[in-house]
Design a protein around this motif. Structure first.
Motif, PDB file in Angstrom:
ATOM      1  N   MET A   1       6.069  -6.405  61.206  1.00  0.00           N
ATOM      2  CA  MET A   1       6.643  -7.436  60.337  1.00  0.00           C
ATOM      3  C   MET A   1       5.498  -8.317  59.824  1.00  0.00           C
ATOM      4  O   MET A   1       4.716  -8.840  60.590  1.00  0.00           O
ATOM      5  N   HIS A   4       4.992 -13.135  56.494  1.00  0.00           N
ATOM      6  CA  HIS A   4       5.881 -13.835  55.576  1.00  0.00           C
ATOM      7  C   HIS A   4       7.294 -13.271  55.563  1.00  0.00           C
ATOM      8  O   HIS A   4       8.125 -13.694  54.769  1.00  0.00           O
ATOM      9  N   THR A   5       7.558 -12.255  56.403  1.00  0.00           N
ATOM     10  CA  THR A   5       8.899 -11.693  56.428  1.00  0.00           C
ATOM     11  C   THR A   5       9.875 -12.724  56.984  1.00  0.00           C
ATOM     12  O   THR A   5       9.625 -13.307  58.039  1.00  0.00           O
ATOM     13  N   PRO A   6      10.997 -12.971  56.310  1.00  0.00           N
ATOM     14  CA  PRO A   6      11.983 -13.917  56.843  1.00  0.00           C
ATOM     15  C   PRO A   6      12.519 -13.431  58.190  1.00  0.00           C
ATOM     16  O   PRO A   6      12.436 -12.238  58.517  1.00  0.00           O
ATOM     17  N   PRO A   7      13.069 -14.335  58.992  1.00  0.00           N
ATOM     18  CA  PRO A   7      13.516 -13.949  60.330  1.00  0.00           C
ATOM     19  C   PRO A   7      14.816 -13.137  60.325  1.00  0.00           C
ATOM     20  O   PRO A   7      15.546 -13.121  59.342  1.00  0.00           O
ATOM     21  N   LEU A   8      15.079 -12.485  61.458  1.00  0.00           N
ATOM     22  CA  LEU A   8      16.350 -11.789  61.676  1.00  0.00           C
ATOM     23  C   LEU A   8      17.226 -12.667  62.571  1.00  0.00           C
ATOM     24  O   LEU A   8      16.780 -13.674  63.110  1.00  0.00           O
ATOM     25  N   SER A   9      18.490 -12.276  62.749  1.00  0.00           N
ATOM     26  CA  SER A   9      19.406 -13.093  63.534  1.00  0.00           C
ATOM     27  C   SER A   9      19.126 -12.945  65.025  1.00  0.00           C
ATOM     28  O   SER A   9      18.546 -11.960  65.478  1.00  0.00           O
ATOM     29  N   ARG A  10      19.566 -13.938  65.777  1.00  0.00           N
ATOM     30  CA  ARG A  10      19.378 -13.901  67.236  1.00  0.00           C
ATOM     31  C   ARG A  10      20.245 -12.840  67.893  1.00  0.00           C
ATOM     32  O   ARG A  10      20.039 -12.485  69.047  1.00  0.00           O
ATOM     33  N   ARG A  11      21.251 -12.336  67.140  1.00  0.00           N
ATOM     34  CA  ARG A  11      22.090 -11.261  67.691  1.00  0.00           C
ATOM     35  C   ARG A  11      21.268 -10.072  68.164  1.00  0.00           C
ATOM     36  O   ARG A  11      21.674  -9.336  69.047  1.00  0.00           O
ATOM     37  N   LEU A  12      20.122  -9.852  67.514  1.00  0.00           N
ATOM     38  CA  LEU A  12      19.331  -8.665  67.844  1.00  0.00           C
ATOM     39  C   LEU A  12      18.521  -8.837  69.116  1.00  0.00           C
ATOM     40  O   LEU A  12      18.039  -7.858  69.673  1.00  0.00           O
ATOM     41  N   LEU A  15      19.084  -6.647  72.201  1.00  0.00           N
ATOM     42  CA  LEU A  15      19.916  -5.486  71.888  1.00  0.00           C
ATOM     43  C   LEU A  15      19.007  -4.269  71.808  1.00  0.00           C
ATOM     44  O   LEU A  15      17.994  -4.275  71.123  1.00  0.00           O
ATOM     45  N   GLN A  16      19.356  -3.244  72.539  1.00  0.00           N
ATOM     46  CA  GLN A  16      18.487  -2.072  72.573  1.00  0.00           C
ATOM     47  C   GLN A  16      19.198  -0.839  72.086  1.00  0.00           C
ATOM     48  O   GLN A  16      20.418  -0.750  72.151  1.00  0.00           O
ATOM     49  N   SER A  17      18.444   0.095  71.618  1.00  0.00           N
ATOM     50  CA  SER A  17      19.001   1.370  71.208  1.00  0.00           C
ATOM     51  C   SER A  17      19.658   2.025  72.414  1.00  0.00           C
ATOM     52  O   SER A  17      19.271   1.809  73.552  1.00  0.00           O
ATOM     53  N   SER A  18      20.701   2.821  72.150  1.00  0.00           N
ATOM     54  CA  SER A  18      21.395   3.513  73.223  1.00  0.00           C
ATOM     55  C   SER A  18      20.424   4.404  73.997  1.00  0.00           C
ATOM     56  O   SER A  18      19.696   5.209  73.415  1.00  0.00           O
TER      57      SER A  18
ATOM     58  N   VAL B 112      22.800  -8.765  61.034  1.00  0.00           N
ATOM     59  CA  VAL B 112      21.365  -8.647  61.340  1.00  0.00           C
ATOM     60  C   VAL B 112      20.576  -9.865  60.855  1.00  0.00           C
ATOM     61  O   VAL B 112      19.588 -10.255  61.478  1.00  0.00           O
ATOM     62  N   ASP B 115      22.487 -16.015  61.621  1.00  0.00           N
ATOM     63  CA  ASP B 115      23.048 -16.688  62.781  1.00  0.00           C
ATOM     64  C   ASP B 115      24.181 -17.592  62.294  1.00  0.00           C
ATOM     65  O   ASP B 115      24.196 -18.016  61.132  1.00  0.00           O
ATOM     66  N   GLY B 199      10.521 -18.338  52.108  1.00  0.00           N
ATOM     67  CA  GLY B 199      10.780 -17.464  53.246  1.00  0.00           C
ATOM     68  C   GLY B 199      12.239 -17.115  53.464  1.00  0.00           C
ATOM     69  O   GLY B 199      12.740 -17.183  54.587  1.00  0.00           O
ATOM     70  N   TRP B 201      15.523 -14.152  52.582  1.00  0.00           N
ATOM     71  CA  TRP B 201      15.849 -12.799  52.137  1.00  0.00           C
ATOM     72  C   TRP B 201      16.645 -12.869  50.839  1.00  0.00           C
ATOM     73  O   TRP B 201      17.515 -13.729  50.697  1.00  0.00           O
ATOM     74  N   LEU B 259      20.771  -0.282  65.120  1.00  0.00           N
ATOM     75  CA  LEU B 259      21.376  -0.644  66.409  1.00  0.00           C
ATOM     76  C   LEU B 259      22.838  -1.042  66.220  1.00  0.00           C
ATOM     77  O   LEU B 259      23.709  -0.651  67.003  1.00  0.00           O
TER      78      LEU B 259
END
Lengths: 391, 391
Positions: A1, A4-12, A15-18, B112, B115, B199, B201, B259
């Protein structure tokens, strides 16, 4: 990343792949006999019948268009007729809802039935796709062990007597994934009575019920109480590519699911839903098809269980595999299946360690074996390799 | 709901069925010319080509099986090639993710990227399927008006200057639903620059970009910045029944979506994904097919806009309909389109009032007209009926 990539949600977070999916990627090597998969045998899927139904469906331009969120009407009619016969009561169309495989039913039900912090009771070991949904919904999870008669409903009763109040109890009632067992009729009645006494939903997740070998599965849990939401699927009896699952649920639940389905993906495919409708409506053809699949899976299950018992003897306890797709093996000699796995792969055989399905116990002495995609000789060879790995 | 039915989640409180869907149910009467729909014309969908592709796909048993959560590999390769050409940079496979229509992309991105309480900026009027997703994610919504050049990026700049910090800005960049306009190249560059400066999306939602009539749509917003997640779909150019949408997004976003897709519905249909791959890969055939659809939709749009301008004159301002599926009409004479609708239906014509798409303004003087499913004569007749209803 990039910085300067904007953030992702805290939901992730966290969380892991199966674990199963990641493992499957590792065991796709042709020199490995994989009993780790969870797939039906594509060679037994009714390709010609699906091709004929697709050709017929595509004579009608309307099958190319968007369809109803609740599912294409004629498919829902076929499902209502089949579920009425199974449940011993007339199931109205308003109580049938078609989903994109029964995984989508679980996902939408997670949203419709669960507020964050709600208590969900699952079986231990559990179907990981259900666990993932309940965790994503922010549920608190309690796990109840299974024995040869399915969920230990007595343990659930104790939990309720302690004052716990689940919003939902999830059970794979028939030929459990991964545990291989089927809930007895007595426990179905007890579970349904508890649901009505304490006011919780039961989600009866039943993708394998039609895949019985010697005798049909017991009456559906849903036949005991209106508090039961019943899920099933065409994936294991026809083909996963149709992406046709369905639920039988009270009208108020179906309307909630409908609102959420519109936001989730608008609707399913009218093409694959007509294919499913045609094949499920043709009772003579479907009966013969299912008999064939049951016969072949039954032979494979017998070969696998026989080889496990003959070659591993008192070192293991194995389920009987009366239906479905899986055998569950508990080592009684202290073997750790997580530690064993790399050695097993070296010896050319793969399985899923019990711990991949564990909720509140470790289950490191257990493994899940899938018998659907190998013939009897291959399954026997797989067990030989497993024995060599444990030597 | 019986007194003993367990409760549903609070998520459903206040959640309502889409106004458009409910309206569509009312206007399905054969005596009504409905300009209220939002469906592509199923008569123009390539039924024979889809049937041939289905037959070819069903020669391979693997097309009956589960497929990858991110989409069937060869479809992703075709999409990567097409999007590379469109965006003017090599788009790696890891940045292509196939969804169950682009509505599912919106839904998974809502989880994703957002929040609860995050600020989302939408256009006003907005695509209601996007609004539904952002509201379900618990976002705070701010709306920015559109004019003939698309989103008023100057108004977004003011909002940012006031200190607002959106997580995400949603735009239907080409042939806006419902507003009919296309964002100018200058505004695309400004929007992208703001996204990098502050910053956030950008979700560039582009189901209609290929349906241009006289000249191609401007370069994608995604060609200006890596902060843009670009969504598109086969629904409007091939057929909704395929349920094939896709996103072009940074790898980290695609892995988050993957995911969540596993929990949402495991995977799409390998059958319909192969059909989409075959048709999208055949550039000669696809070009001829799109030329045909563009020509016919263009004629219909011209007929509708011409009739609106000729018969309603200075009482309205109408978009030009340079592509897509919709014309947006603003009444300048005080006509209230919500009050008008029952009279219009009495006169045998239906439309969607602007208020159905409104976010922060009422838009009761506006309406959306869909020209895709009626021929020129029928569209002219529809406008005559509309004029009669306003008399």
């Amino acid at each position: 990343m990039s910085p300067h990539t904007p953030p992702l949600s805290r939901r992730l977070d966290g969380l892991q792949s199966s674990a199963i999916r990641d493992l499957l990627k590792l065991t796709a090597r042709p020199d490995i006999i994989s009993l780790a998969g969870g797939l039906p045998d594509e060679q037994l899927m009714p390709r010609d019948a699906i091709a004929r139904a697709a050709e017929a469906a595509l004579t009608d331009p309307a099958r190319l268009q968007y369809t109803e969120s609740a599912g294409w009407g004629p498919l829902r009619e076929v499902l209502a007729a089949r579920e009425s016969a199974r449940l011993g009561r007339p199931v109205p169309l308003s109580e049938i809802f078609v989903t994109h495989g029964s995984q989508q039913a679980l996902s939408l039900l997670g949203e419709v039935l669960l507020d964050p912090g709600a208590l969900v009771v699952v079986e231990d070991p559990a179907y990981v796709g259900a666990l993932q949904v309940f965790r994503a919904a922010g549920a608190r999870i309690e796990a109840i062990a299974l024995d040869a008669e399915g969920m230990r409903v007595d343990a659930l009763a104790e939990l309720l007597a302690r004052g716990e109040r689940p919003a939902l109890v999830h059970t794979v009632s028939n030929f459990h994934n991964p545990r291989g067992v089927t809930m007895s009729a007595a426990r179905r009645a007890e579970l349904a009575a508890l649901a009505e006494r304490y006011g919780f939903w039961i989600v009866e997740d039943d993708p394998y019920g039609e895949l019985w070998f010697d005798r049909p599965a017991p009456e559906a849990v849903a036949s005991y109480s209106p508090n039961v939401i019943r899920l099933s699927s065409a994936s294991k009896i026809l083909a996963p590519t149709l992406r046709v699952g369905w639920m039988v649920a009270p009208d108020v639940v179906c309307r909630g699911v409908e609102l959420l389905k519109q936001g989730a993906d608008l609707c399913g495919s009218a093409l694959t839903q007509q294919i499913a409708a045609d094949l499920l409506a043709d009772e003579g053809w479907l009966g013969a098809h299912l008999d064939k699949v049951r016969g072949i899976y039954g032979e494979r299950a017998t070969a696998l269980v026989g080889a496990v018992r003959e070659r591993l003897g008192e070192r293991v306890v194995s389920t009987d595999a009366a239906g479905g797709m899986f055998v569950w093996v508990d080592f009684t000699d202290g073997t750790d299946t997580v530690e064993l796995l790399p050695r097993a792969v070296e010896h050319g055989v793969a399985y899923v360690p019990g711990s991949a399905f564990a909720v509140s116990r470790s289950l490191r002495g257990s493994m899940r074996l899938c018998f659907t995609t190998s013939d009897a000789d291959t399954l026997t060879e797989a067990v030989d390799r497993l024995v060599a790995a444990t030597a």
